[in-house]
Scaffold this motif. Structure first.
Motif, PDB file in Angstrom:
ATOM      1  N   LEU A  65       3.729   3.855  -5.381  1.00 44.69           N
ATOM      2  CA  LEU A  65       2.688   4.888  -5.409  1.00 44.69           C
ATOM      3  C   LEU A  65       3.283   6.228  -5.826  1.00 44.69           C
ATOM      4  N   PRO A  66       2.649   6.936  -6.751  1.00 48.14           N
ATOM      5  CA  PRO A  66       3.204   8.183  -7.274  1.00 48.14           C
ATOM      6  C   PRO A  66       2.917   9.380  -6.370  1.00 48.14           C
ATOM      7  N   GLY A  67       3.734  10.435  -6.517  1.00 46.43           N
ATOM      8  CA  GLY A  67       3.504  11.668  -5.765  1.00 46.43           C
ATOM      9  C   GLY A  67       3.780  11.461  -4.291  1.00 46.43           C
ATOM     10  N   GLY A  68       3.181  12.315  -3.460  1.00 51.53           N
ATOM     11  CA  GLY A  68       3.414  12.224  -2.028  1.00 51.53           C
ATOM     12  C   GLY A  68       2.160  12.140  -1.195  1.00 51.53           C
ATOM     13  N   GLU A  69       0.991  11.877  -1.831  1.00 48.77           N
ATOM     14  CA  GLU A  69      -0.266  11.921  -1.087  1.00 48.77           C
ATOM     15  C   GLU A  69      -1.039  10.603  -1.108  1.00 48.77           C
ATOM     16  N   LEU A  70      -0.473   9.575  -1.734  1.00 50.01           N
ATOM     17  CA  LEU A  70      -1.053   8.241  -1.666  1.00 50.01           C
ATOM     18  C   LEU A  70      -0.226   7.405  -0.704  1.00 50.01           C
ATOM     19  N   HIS A  71      -0.908   6.590   0.110  1.00 50.25           N
ATOM     20  CA  HIS A  71      -0.228   5.773   1.112  1.00 50.25           C
ATOM     21  C   HIS A  71      -0.861   4.383   1.137  1.00 50.25           C
ATOM     22  N   PRO A  72      -0.065   3.324   1.204  1.00 50.51           N
ATOM     23  CA  PRO A  72      -0.654   1.979   1.270  1.00 50.51           C
ATOM     24  C   PRO A  72      -1.486   1.804   2.532  1.00 50.51           C
ATOM     25  N   VAL A  73      -2.597   1.115   2.407  1.00 52.47           N
ATOM     26  CA  VAL A  73      -3.383   0.748   3.576  1.00 52.47           C
ATOM     27  C   VAL A  73      -2.510  -0.092   4.503  1.00 52.47           C
ATOM     28  N   ALA A  74      -2.586   0.180   5.802  1.00 53.49           N
ATOM     29  CA  ALA A  74      -1.737  -0.500   6.782  1.00 53.49           C
ATOM     30  C   ALA A  74      -2.455  -1.708   7.370  1.00 53.49           C
ATOM     31  N   LEU A  75      -1.866  -2.889   7.167  1.00 51.88           N
ATOM     32  CA  LEU A  75      -2.343  -4.111   7.790  1.00 51.88           C
ATOM     33  C   LEU A  75      -1.350  -4.527   8.874  1.00 51.88           C
ATOM     34  N   PRO A  76      -1.733  -5.392   9.788  1.00 49.25           N
ATOM     35  CA  PRO A  76      -0.810  -5.826  10.846  1.00 49.25           C
ATOM     36  C   PRO A  76       0.483  -6.415  10.277  1.00 49.25           C
ATOM     37  N   GLY A  77       1.570  -6.249  11.037  1.00 52.13           N
ATOM     38  CA  GLY A  77       2.842  -6.838  10.641  1.00 52.13           C
ATOM     39  C   GLY A  77       3.561  -6.097   9.535  1.00 52.13           C
ATOM     40  N   GLY A  78       3.259  -4.802   9.370  1.00 49.80           N
ATOM     41  CA  GLY A  78       3.925  -4.033   8.329  1.00 49.80           C
ATOM     42  C   GLY A  78       3.508  -4.402   6.924  1.00 49.80           C
ATOM     43  N   LYS A  79       2.290  -4.916   6.779  1.00 49.62           N
ATOM     44  CA  LYS A  79       1.820  -5.384   5.487  1.00 49.62           C
ATOM     45  C   LYS A  79       0.896  -4.376   4.807  1.00 49.62           C
ATOM     46  N   GLY A  80       0.893  -4.441   3.488  1.00 45.20           N
ATOM     47  CA  GLY A  80      -0.075  -3.750   2.672  1.00 45.20           C
ATOM     48  C   GLY A  80      -0.914  -4.781   1.946  1.00 45.20           C
ATOM     49  N   LEU A  81      -1.705  -4.333   0.962  1.00 47.23           N
ATOM     50  CA  LEU A  81      -2.643  -5.235   0.292  1.00 47.23           C
ATOM     51  C   LEU A  81      -2.599  -5.040  -1.219  1.00 47.23           C
ATOM     52  N   LEU A  82      -2.321  -6.129  -1.929  1.00 44.59           N
ATOM     53  CA  LEU A  82      -2.379  -6.160  -3.389  1.00 44.59           C
ATOM     54  C   LEU A  82      -3.728  -6.722  -3.805  1.00 44.59           C
ATOM     55  N   LEU A  83      -4.424  -6.024  -4.691  1.00 45.13           N
ATOM     56  CA  LEU A  83      -5.756  -6.420  -5.133  1.00 45.13           C
ATOM     57  C   LEU A  83      -5.734  -6.780  -6.611  1.00 45.13           C
ATOM     58  N   ILE A  84      -6.152  -7.998  -6.919  1.00 42.09           N
ATOM     59  CA  ILE A  84      -6.272  -8.454  -8.305  1.00 42.09           C
ATOM     60  C   ILE A  84      -7.752  -8.614  -8.605  1.00 42.09           C
ATOM     61  N   THR A  85      -8.243  -7.888  -9.605  1.00 43.86           N
ATOM     62  CA  THR A  85      -9.653  -7.947  -9.991  1.00 43.86           C
ATOM     63  C   THR A  85      -9.750  -8.122 -11.499  1.00 43.86           C
ATOM     64  N   VAL A  86     -10.390  -9.187 -11.926  1.00 41.14           N
ATOM     65  CA  VAL A  86     -10.576  -9.424 -13.357  1.00 41.14           C
ATOM     66  C   VAL A  86     -12.070  -9.437 -13.643  1.00 41.14           C
ATOM     67  N   VAL A  87     -12.478  -8.582 -14.575  1.00 40.85           N
ATOM     68  CA  VAL A  87     -13.896  -8.427 -14.898  1.00 40.85           C
ATOM     69  C   VAL A  87     -14.107  -8.806 -16.356  1.00 40.85           C
ATOM     70  N   ASN A  88     -15.061  -9.674 -16.591  1.00 38.74           N
ATOM     71  CA  ASN A  88     -15.401 -10.099 -17.951  1.00 38.74           C
ATOM     72  C   ASN A  88     -16.658  -9.342 -18.378  1.00 38.74           C
ATOM     73  N   TYR A  89     -16.458  -8.158 -18.947  1.00 43.14           N
ATOM     74  CA  TYR A  89     -17.584  -7.317 -19.348  1.00 43.14           C
ATOM     75  C   TYR A  89     -18.233  -7.915 -20.602  1.00 43.14           C
ATOM     76  N   LEU A  90     -19.456  -8.394 -20.449  1.00 44.89           N
ATOM     77  CA  LEU A  90     -20.151  -9.032 -21.566  1.00 44.89           C
ATOM     78  C   LEU A  90     -21.058  -8.079 -22.332  1.00 44.89           C
TER      79      LEU A  90
END
Length: 309
Positions: A65-90
């Motif tokens: 994450l760039p800069g100093g003001e973005l922070h990963p969302v905190a999940l249990p166990g010291g985890k963050g979340l990777l989001l994969i989204t694929v959109v087929n714009y027709l």
């Protein structure tokens, strides 16, 4: 279970549209931005999409994450979340194209947010996703997405394949694999989904914040019911993902057979700062200078990512 689904559909159907009144008020008006013609709102219809979330090491995610003001969302166990989204714009103002978003769920502010609360108080904590990589099919999508909204778009070889039991998408660039994602089609929950989301992107040394609104019916699976296969390749654009400790199994999967989306023409930006006076983030302005309005696609992906990859 059927009764629970029925009640969930009723409740979600009552959720009002998240699209701002301004977007509805300007509907039908025209804009010409960087030579790209738009009819407002900047929207898409008949749009299938897949999404999957994977837990990752939160400290490793923070380093992306760039800069100093973005922070990963905190999940249990010291985890963050990777989001994969694929959109087929027709159907869009700029033609057909596929968009392959690789992002980290995050908050925006002086300090990290407590666990769970960012999902409940999204506005308070600036909850959204930081887009690490965003390949698309067409040059005009790069020109508009990066030049106007600061998204890290670049043209790549993409596909979107829908089967009876699975939906998949592959991303290649420069003859190298970026990513392959395949989700098992979730049960046909058909849950009404009316949501607004925030994208954070780095461009020209600034943090760009854009807003998108989605309306569709989603088939969703959580936990052990969610099944997916993710392969991260050796393309330089995804090199940082190899250090994330991505979980093998997804936290959730989503498939929308058809949705409508609106990309807000309003966006915000801030300078990205660093203790290093020579540090900058994102591509420079000249990365979009000279781009044209072509809607042509490169060839589809060719690399075989067989079951053993």
């Amino acid at each position: 279970m059927n009764r629970i689904l029925h009640l969930a559909r009723l409740g979600l159907s009552a959720v009002p549209s998240p699209v701002p009144r301004r977007q509805r008020r300007l509907a039908g008006r025209h804009a010409l931005v960087d030579g790209i013609p738009f009819e407002l709102p900047v929207d898409s219809v008949d749009t299938p999409a897949l999404m999957a979330g994977f837990t990752v090491d939160r400290e490793a995610a923070a380093r992306l994450l760039p800069g100093g003001e973005l922070h990963p969302v905190a999940l249990p166990g010291g985890k963050g979340l990777l989001l994969i989204t694929v959109v087929n714009y027709l159907r869009t103002d700029i033609g057909r194209y596929i968009e392959y978003s690789i992002a980290i769920a995050c908050t925006h502010g002086r300090r990290p947010a407590p666990p769970l609360l960012p999902g409940l108080l999204r506005g308070t904590f600036g909850t959204g996703q930081y887009v690490v990589d965003l390949p698309v099919s067409s040059e005009i999508s790069v020109k508009g997405g990066k030049g106007i909204w600061g998204m890290p778009k670049h043209q790549a070889n993409l596909d979107f394949t829908v089967g009876d039991s699975a939906v998949s998408s592959q991303y290649e660039v420069g003859g190298r694999l970026g990513m392959y994602i395949e989700i098992e089609r979730p049960p046909a929950t058909a849950l009404p989904l009316r949501v607004g989301a925030v994208n954070y992107c780095a461009f020209r040394g600034m943090l760009m914040k854009s807003f998108i609104y989605l309306d569709g019916k989603a088939d969703i699976a959580f936990g052990s019911r969610a099944r997916a296969r993710l392969v991260v390749g050796d393309a330089p654009q995804v090199a940082g993902l190899h250090d994330l400790g991505i979980a093998e199994d997804p936290l959730f999967t989503v498939y929308l057979t058809s949705a409508q989306g609106v990309l807000d023409d309003h966006f915000e930006c801030w300078f990205l700062t660093s203790e290093d006076p020579g540090r900058t983030y994102g591509e420079p302005l000249d990365s979009v200078v000279g781009l044209g309005l072509s809607e042509d696609w490169p060839d589809p992906p060719r690399i075989d990512v067989g079951a053993g990859s």
